[in-house]
Design a protein around this motif. Structure first.
Motif, PDB file in Angstrom:
ATOM      1  N   ARG A   7       0.655  -1.642  -0.132  1.00 36.96           N
ATOM      2  CA  ARG A   7       0.484  -0.044   0.426  1.00 36.96           C
ATOM      3  C   ARG A   7       1.072   0.895   0.011  1.00 36.96           C
ATOM      4  O   ARG A   7       0.684   2.294  -0.714  1.00 36.96           O
ATOM      5  N   LEU A   8       2.260   1.219   0.455  1.00 42.23           N
ATOM      6  CA  LEU A   8       3.052   2.442   0.611  1.00 42.23           C
ATOM      7  C   LEU A   8       3.331   2.941  -1.074  1.00 42.23           C
ATOM      8  O   LEU A   8       3.864   3.750  -0.600  1.00 42.23           O
ATOM      9  N   PHE A   9       4.538   1.381  -0.986  1.00 42.49           N
ATOM     10  CA  PHE A   9       4.742   1.547  -2.460  1.00 42.49           C
ATOM     11  C   PHE A   9       4.109   1.374  -4.322  1.00 42.49           C
ATOM     12  O   PHE A   9       4.475   1.838  -4.949  1.00 42.49           O
ATOM     13  N   LYS A  12      -3.260   1.662  -7.085  1.00 48.00           N
ATOM     14  CA  LYS A  12      -3.819   0.570  -6.474  1.00 48.00           C
ATOM     15  C   LYS A  12      -4.048  -0.246  -7.892  1.00 48.00           C
ATOM     16  O   LYS A  12      -3.968  -1.536  -7.493  1.00 48.00           O
ATOM     17  N   ARG A  13      -3.858  -0.086  -8.996  1.00 44.83           N
ATOM     18  CA  ARG A  13      -3.530  -0.428 -10.455  1.00 44.83           C
ATOM     19  C   ARG A  13      -2.560  -1.557 -10.373  1.00 44.83           C
ATOM     20  O   ARG A  13      -2.586  -3.155 -10.345  1.00 44.83           O
ATOM     21  N   ALA A  14      -1.378  -1.528  -9.917  1.00 45.40           N
ATOM     22  CA  ALA A  14      -0.632  -1.951  -9.113  1.00 45.40           C
ATOM     23  C   ALA A  14      -0.691  -3.489  -8.311  1.00 45.40           C
ATOM     24  O   ALA A  14      -0.635  -4.816  -9.135  1.00 45.40           O
ATOM     25  N   ARG A  15      -1.903  -2.566  -7.085  1.00 47.31           N
ATOM     26  CA  ARG A  15      -1.908  -4.081  -5.983  1.00 47.31           C
ATOM     27  C   ARG A  15      -2.450  -4.510  -7.308  1.00 47.31           C
ATOM     28  O   ARG A  15      -3.130  -6.403  -7.183  1.00 47.31           O
ATOM     29  N   GLU A  16      -3.608  -4.701  -7.628  1.00 48.89           N
ATOM     30  CA  GLU A  16      -5.028  -4.764  -8.525  1.00 48.89           C
ATOM     31  C   GLU A  16      -4.060  -6.003  -9.153  1.00 48.89           C
ATOM     32  O   GLU A  16      -4.412  -7.252  -9.216  1.00 48.89           O
ATOM     33  N   ALA A  17      -2.850  -5.721 -10.147  1.00 53.69           N
ATOM     34  CA  ALA A  17      -2.065  -6.725 -11.313  1.00 53.69           C
ATOM     35  C   ALA A  17      -1.303  -7.547 -10.956  1.00 53.69           C
ATOM     36  O   ALA A  17      -1.615  -8.700 -11.512  1.00 53.69           O
ATOM     37  N   LEU A  18      -1.094  -6.842  -9.259  1.00 54.42           N
ATOM     38  CA  LEU A  18      -0.093  -7.990  -8.290  1.00 54.42           C
ATOM     39  C   LEU A  18      -0.780  -9.082  -8.163  1.00 54.42           C
ATOM     40  O   LEU A  18      -0.464 -10.282  -8.407  1.00 54.42           O
ATOM     41  N   HIS A  19      -1.710  -9.332  -7.825  1.00 51.11           N
ATOM     42  CA  HIS A  19      -3.329 -10.614  -7.056  1.00 51.11           C
ATOM     43  C   HIS A  19      -3.704 -11.320  -8.825  1.00 51.11           C
ATOM     44  O   HIS A  19      -3.882 -12.154  -8.130  1.00 51.11           O
ATOM     45  N   ARG A  20      -3.864 -10.160  -9.667  1.00 52.09           N
ATOM     46  CA  ARG A  20      -4.085 -11.250 -10.263  1.00 52.09           C
ATOM     47  C   ARG A  20      -3.197 -11.925 -10.868  1.00 52.09           C
ATOM     48  O   ARG A  20      -3.780 -12.772 -11.559  1.00 52.09           O
ATOM     49  N   ARG A  21      -2.179 -11.780 -11.011  1.00 51.55           N
ATOM     50  CA  ARG A  21      -1.009 -12.241 -11.151  1.00 51.55           C
ATOM     51  C   ARG A  21      -0.316 -13.781 -10.072  1.00 51.55           C
ATOM     52  O   ARG A  21      -0.210 -14.582 -10.761  1.00 51.55           O
TER      53      ARG A  21
END
Length: 102
Positions: A7-9, A12-21
């Protein structure tokens, strides 16, 4: 803690992409009954190995045959040792390989 760092670095889009992958693909589970393999004798296993070795290059097949012959000789030599001799041999091997053993 990793969630906090994300959340710090990451936005939102990057976190969602990471979780999808990183999410494992959903696979339908089937009930699989495993049947134990049939017991086979040494002669059958050797015949099967010879059939598989026919598909190998001749040099590689000969190398495997030589290694198997060396293995058989060393196993027969170990089989002739007494329990006391095996124990001493094991201790020497542990000292040599593990730097002290027991």
């Amino acid at each position: 803690m990793i969630g906090w760092l994300q959340r710090l670095f990451l936005d939102k889009r990057a976190r969602e992409a990471l979780h999808r992958r990183s999410a494992p693909p959903v696979v339908a589970r089937r009930h699989v009954v495993r049947v134990p393999p049939e017991e086979r004798g040494p002669a059958e296993a050797l015949a099967e190995a010879e059939v598989r070795m026919q598909r190998l290059p001749p040099e590689k097949a000969q190398l495997i045959r030589s290694a198997m012959a060396v293995h058989r000789v060393s196993q027969s030599a170990l089989a002739e040792l007494s329990d006391d001799e095996l124990s001493k041999l094991r201790q020497v091997a542990e000292k040599a390989l593990l730097g002290g053993g027991r």
